[in-house]
Design an enzyme around this catalytic site. Structure first.
Site, mmCIF file in Angstrom:
data_model
loop_
_atom_site.group_PDB
_atom_site.id
_atom_site.type_symbol
_atom_site.label_atom_id
_atom_site.label_comp_id
_atom_site.label_asym_id
_atom_site.label_seq_id
_atom_site.Cartn_x
_atom_site.Cartn_y
_atom_site.Cartn_z
ATOM 1 N N GLU A 190 -7.338 0.036 21.903
ATOM 2 C CA GLU A 190 -7.989 -1.199 20.150
ATOM 3 C C GLU A 190 -7.610 -2.449 21.374
ATOM 4 O O GLU A 190 -6.378 -2.541 21.353
ATOM 5 C CB GLU A 190 -6.119 -1.105 19.725
ATOM 6 C CG GLU A 190 -6.870 -0.799 18.933
ATOM 7 C CD GLU A 190 -5.656 -0.120 17.398
ATOM 8 O OE1 GLU A 190 -4.618 -0.062 18.046
ATOM 9 O OE2 GLU A 190 -5.609 -0.163 16.477
ATOM 10 N N GLY A 219 0.938 2.138 11.476
ATOM 11 C CA GLY A 219 1.203 1.784 13.683
ATOM 12 C C GLY A 219 0.426 2.105 14.262
ATOM 13 O O GLY A 219 -0.403 2.972 14.115
ATOM 14 N N CYS A 252 -6.847 -2.637 12.303
ATOM 15 C CA CYS A 252 -6.808 -1.265 12.739
ATOM 16 C C CYS A 252 -8.457 -0.900 12.419
ATOM 17 O O CYS A 252 -8.746 0.118 13.102
ATOM 18 C CB CYS A 252 -5.552 0.192 12.283
ATOM 19 S SG CYS A 252 -5.917 -0.422 10.241
ATOM 20 N N ARG A 266 -11.847 -10.692 11.054
ATOM 21 C CA ARG A 266 -10.783 -10.760 9.885
ATOM 22 C C ARG A 266 -9.099 -10.863 10.636
ATOM 23 O O ARG A 266 -8.924 -9.926 11.190
ATOM 24 C CB ARG A 266 -11.069 -9.871 8.417
ATOM 25 C CG ARG A 266 -11.719 -10.084 7.945
ATOM 26 C CD ARG A 266 -11.824 -9.404 7.096
ATOM 27 N NE ARG A 266 -11.558 -9.090 5.524
ATOM 28 C CZ ARG A 266 -11.518 -8.808 4.707
ATOM 29 N NH1 ARG A 266 -11.447 -7.232 4.749
ATOM 30 N NH2 ARG A 266 -10.450 -9.013 3.302
ATOM 31 N N GLU A 312 -0.423 6.297 9.575
ATOM 32 C CA GLU A 312 -1.856 5.099 9.136
ATOM 33 C C GLU A 312 -2.013 5.236 10.650
ATOM 34 O O GLU A 312 -1.115 3.462 11.223
ATOM 35 C CB GLU A 312 -1.724 3.940 7.477
ATOM 36 C CG GLU A 312 -2.475 4.815 7.031
ATOM 37 C CD GLU A 312 -3.422 5.690 6.245
ATOM 38 O OE1 GLU A 312 -4.940 4.984 7.530
ATOM 39 O OE2 GLU A 312 -3.708 5.940 5.564
ATOM 40 N N ARG A 341 1.046 -1.497 0.335
ATOM 41 C CA ARG A 341 0.107 0.600 -0.186
ATOM 42 C C ARG A 341 0.750 1.168 -0.292
ATOM 43 O O ARG A 341 0.524 2.053 -0.140
ATOM 44 C CB ARG A 341 -0.411 -0.223 1.612
ATOM 45 C CG ARG A 341 -2.212 0.856 1.115
ATOM 46 C CD ARG A 341 -3.262 -0.010 1.684
ATOM 47 N NE ARG A 341 -3.211 0.698 3.390
ATOM 48 C CZ ARG A 341 -3.332 0.961 4.667
ATOM 49 N NH1 ARG A 341 -4.838 0.025 4.427
ATOM 50 N NH2 ARG A 341 -3.320 1.040 5.708
HETATM 51 P P1 NAD Z 1 4.142 -0.690 16.310
HETATM 52 O O1 NAD Z 1 3.863 0.746 16.245
HETATM 53 O O2 NAD Z 1 4.545 -0.408 17.429
HETATM 54 O O3 NAD Z 1 4.997 -0.405 15.503
HETATM 55 C C1 NAD Z 1 4.923 -0.268 14.038
HETATM 56 C C2 NAD Z 1 6.365 0.138 12.999
HETATM 57 O O4 NAD Z 1 7.261 0.699 13.728
HETATM 58 C C3 NAD Z 1 6.854 -1.290 13.003
HETATM 59 O O5 NAD Z 1 7.722 -1.289 12.149
HETATM 60 C C4 NAD Z 1 7.954 -1.530 14.474
HETATM 61 O O6 NAD Z 1 9.173 -2.100 14.599
HETATM 62 C C5 NAD Z 1 7.908 0.533 13.885
HETATM 63 N N1 NAD Z 1 8.669 1.113 15.714
HETATM 64 C C6 NAD Z 1 8.345 0.554 16.567
HETATM 65 N N2 NAD Z 1 8.808 1.565 17.368
HETATM 66 C C7 NAD Z 1 9.797 3.053 16.578
HETATM 67 C C8 NAD Z 1 10.480 3.856 16.714
HETATM 68 N N3 NAD Z 1 10.371 4.446 17.798
HETATM 69 N N4 NAD Z 1 10.928 4.274 15.625
HETATM 70 C C9 NAD Z 1 10.683 4.272 14.223
HETATM 71 N N5 NAD Z 1 9.807 3.092 14.496
HETATM 72 C C10 NAD Z 1 9.448 2.538 15.052
HETATM 73 O O7 NAD Z 1 2.541 -1.073 16.061
HETATM 74 P P2 NAD Z 1 2.351 -2.228 15.783
HETATM 75 O O8 NAD Z 1 1.870 -3.041 16.932
HETATM 76 O O9 NAD Z 1 3.081 -3.335 14.754
HETATM 77 O O10 NAD Z 1 1.051 -2.582 14.976
HETATM 78 C C11 NAD Z 1 0.419 -2.006 15.205
HETATM 79 C C12 NAD Z 1 -0.285 -1.198 15.057
HETATM 80 O O11 NAD Z 1 -0.707 -0.120 14.221
HETATM 81 C C13 NAD Z 1 -1.681 -0.889 16.277
HETATM 82 O O12 NAD Z 1 -2.243 0.062 16.454
HETATM 83 C C14 NAD Z 1 -3.073 -0.673 14.691
HETATM 84 O O13 NAD Z 1 -4.414 0.359 14.647
HETATM 85 C C15 NAD Z 1 -2.117 -0.101 13.468
HETATM 86 N N6 NAD Z 1 -2.552 -0.439 12.040
HETATM 87 C C16 NAD Z 1 -3.041 0.849 11.748
HETATM 88 C C17 NAD Z 1 -3.105 0.972 10.382
HETATM 89 C C18 NAD Z 1 -3.978 1.973 9.244
HETATM 90 O O14 NAD Z 1 -3.897 1.400 8.295
HETATM 91 N N7 NAD Z 1 -4.614 3.058 10.243
HETATM 92 C C19 NAD Z 1 -3.061 -0.388 9.397
HETATM 93 C C20 NAD Z 1 -2.118 -1.548 10.342
HETATM 94 C C21 NAD Z 1 -2.130 -1.299 11.766
#
Ligand code: NAD
Length: 492
Positions: free
Chosen positions: A396, A243, A299, A293, A265, A174
């Site tokens: 969440e 994330g 998210c 799903r 996102e 994406r």
């Molecule tokens: P996360 O924020 O912990 O990690 C996301 C990414 O960020 C990973 O690649 C991680 O290694 C990286 N990361 C972590 N700390 C970092 C830092 N200090 N600097 C740079 N990168 C860093 O999230 P997660 O647990 O992997 O994913 C779940 C979250 O993602 C949920 O909150 C979910 O809602 C969100 N999400 C949002 C969407 C959207 O489209 N809005 C889609 C999918 C997931």
């Protein structure tokens, strides 16, 4: 190139072999110091393989590679870029079963969800193969009549793409597809829990003709310093992050120093509204899709079910029947409908939220205690009569737990739906289209499913309001995030 060799690594699907090193300048390279980290199979808790653990200097090598190829890629004809993206789409679909198995192995989700994810992920390549040749500019007469206003959409520049583990293929494509279609080169930092899917997709992209250096991948267990260093290199002009909101905030601060353009996102807390006049069968199907799903690890997963009093008991009863009948198991087993959660911490969080709700008087209709088996599992769960102060309504859940609350009036439903700092996805079920549209317009959310439990579509603008994000992915909006409007005032 390092590939799998140990018996446990031999569980990975093949051929082709799945790379486990960094991708920099078209070459698979070991990390500096040959550091590596383990990738875990959430269905068993066992090590699948290990991948390169990139350092800051590996990240800077990736920026250098992206820079070396930036001019040539930006100058490549849109049709030529489009043909490569189309070939990436075809290659992903040709390898759908291979990729799906890999996703299920490293993420734990059910194979059917993984297959669906591969199709959705591949579609971004096809969509942006089509959008990339239609990135139209503008030409207007200035209102004063003295000159023309010419606007072109130029590639924003080197882009840092950071993705989560819950949709390891789709969240990567994406971003990659619109970045490449717009003429940008990029560095992808996939989540440490699921690095193999991104590496496998990159391998398919190289096989499909992607030139060296256009996409670089750095896997790491220490993303903070790596992202910070990349965002402080003046050649990097774009950050696209998916994330958690918490990490999104940190990255926005990092991007601020060099005024790097952010697309964010972030997290969600989707309400699922069911009005008394809703088609109950359709609402249940939609609820299962919106909740289950990817095992609820999405998210836009329905987080709070808000159900009008007249239909509440019937909805709860039917949902409980269906949730209770789902097969929980190893993601790769053919009859699994709800796979493993990503890790022990994820199960711990779900357990904490459910226990808090129970302690505040919620009733458990099905599930409600963690599965006692190897791996990281939580069963499909339905909770009713949730106390308004319960944490499960604010955070969440990111798991297979449906939390039901009743309401009486339309205004009460809208107020409950909006009682969150998030605003990503929302769902509304009613047979009255006028009511549905009126409610949809009042819910503070970037995306609404009106009598529909599935929102994601490469042709629709995906994104959130409030603390769920900035910008949109997918659709014609998604490519604009990787461009900058260049305005030329011209007289002739
Ligand atoms: P996360 O924020 O912990 O990690 C996301 C990414 O960020 C990973 O690649 C991680 O290694 C990286 N990361 C972590 N700390 C970092 C830092 N200090 N600097 C740079 N990168 C860093 O999230 P997660 O647990 O992997 O994913 C779940 C979250 O993602 C949920 O909150 C979910 O809602 C969100 N999400 C949002 C969407 C959207 O489209 N809005 C889609 C999918 C997931």
């Amino acid at each position: 190139m390092n590939t799998y060799a140990t018996p446990s690594q031999a569980k990975l699907p093949g051929p082709p072999e799945i790379p486990t090193d960094l991708l920099i300048g078209g070459e698979w390279r070991a990390a500096q110091g040959a550091r590596r980290f383990d990738v875990i199979d959430p269905s068993s808790g066992r090590v699948l393989t290990s991948v390169a653990d990139g350092t800051v200097s590996d990240g800077m090598a990736a920026v250098e590679a992206a820079d070396q190829s930036a001019k040539a890629w930006a100058a490549t004809a849109p049709r030529a870029r489009s043909k490569i993206l189309q070939a990436c789409y075809e290659s992903m679909m040709d390898h759908q079963a291979w990729l799906a198995e890999l996703i299920s192995l490293e993420n734990g989700k059910a194979l059917d969800d993984a297959k669906g994810e591969v199709a959705y992920a591949a579609e971004f390549f096809r969509w942006y193969a089509e959008e990339g040749v239609r990135l139209n500019g503008e030409l207007n007469m200035a209102p004063g009549g003295a000159n023309r206003i010419l606007v072109q959409y130029a590639p924003v520049g080197i882009s840092l793409l950071i993705t989560p583990w819950n949709l390891p293929a789709a969240m990567a494509t994406r971003k990659i597809a619109p970045a490449l279609a717009a003429g940008c080169t990029c560095i992808l930092k996939p989540a440490e829990e699921t690095p193999l899917t991104a590496l496998a997709i990159a391998k398919l992209m190289l096989m499909a003709g992607l030139p060296a250096g256009v996409l670089n991948i750095v896997t790491t267990t220490d993303p903070g310093p790596l992202a910070s260093a990349i965002l402080h290199d003046p050649r990097v002009r774009k950050l696209s992050f998916t994330g958690s909101t918490e990490v999104g905030r940190i990255l926005l601060r990092e991007a601020a120093d060099n005024i790097v353009s952010p697309s964010m996102e972030l997290g969600g807390n989707a309400p699922f509204l069911v009005f008394d006049d809703a088609d109950l069968v359709a609402a249940i199907e939609g609820a299962l899709a919106a909740k289950m799903r990817h095992g609820g690890e999405a998210c836009i997963a329905a987080n709070r079910f808000l159900v009008q009093r007249g239909i509440y008991d019937a909805f709860a009863e039917r949902l409980t029947e269906r949730m209770g009948a789902l097969n929980v198991g190893d993601g790769c087993a053919v009859d699994t409908q709800c796979g493993a959660m990503i890790n022990a911490a994820a199960v711990g969080k779900i357990e904490r939220l459910v226990d808090d709700a129970k302690a505040r008087g919620a009733r458990v209709l099905v599930g409600g205690t963690r599965c006692e088996r190897p791996g990281f599992f939580y069963p499909p769960t339905v909770l009713v009569d949730i106390d308004p102060g319960a944490a499960i309504l604010q955070e969440e859940i990111f798991g297979p737990v449906a939390a039901l609350t009743s309401f009486d009036t339309v205004d009460e439903a809208i107020a409950l739906a909006n009682a969150t700092e998030f605003g990503l996805g929302a769902y509304v079920y009613t047979s009255d289209l006028k009511l549905g549209l009126r409610v949809s317009e009042q819910i503070e959310s970037g995306m609404i499913g009106l009598n529909r439990g599935v929102l994601s579509d490469p042709a629709g603008p995906f994104g959130g309001v409030k603390q769920s994000g900035l910008g949109r992915e997918g659709s014609h909006h998604g490519i604009k995030e990787f461009t900058e409007a260049r305005y030329i005032a011209v007289e002739w």
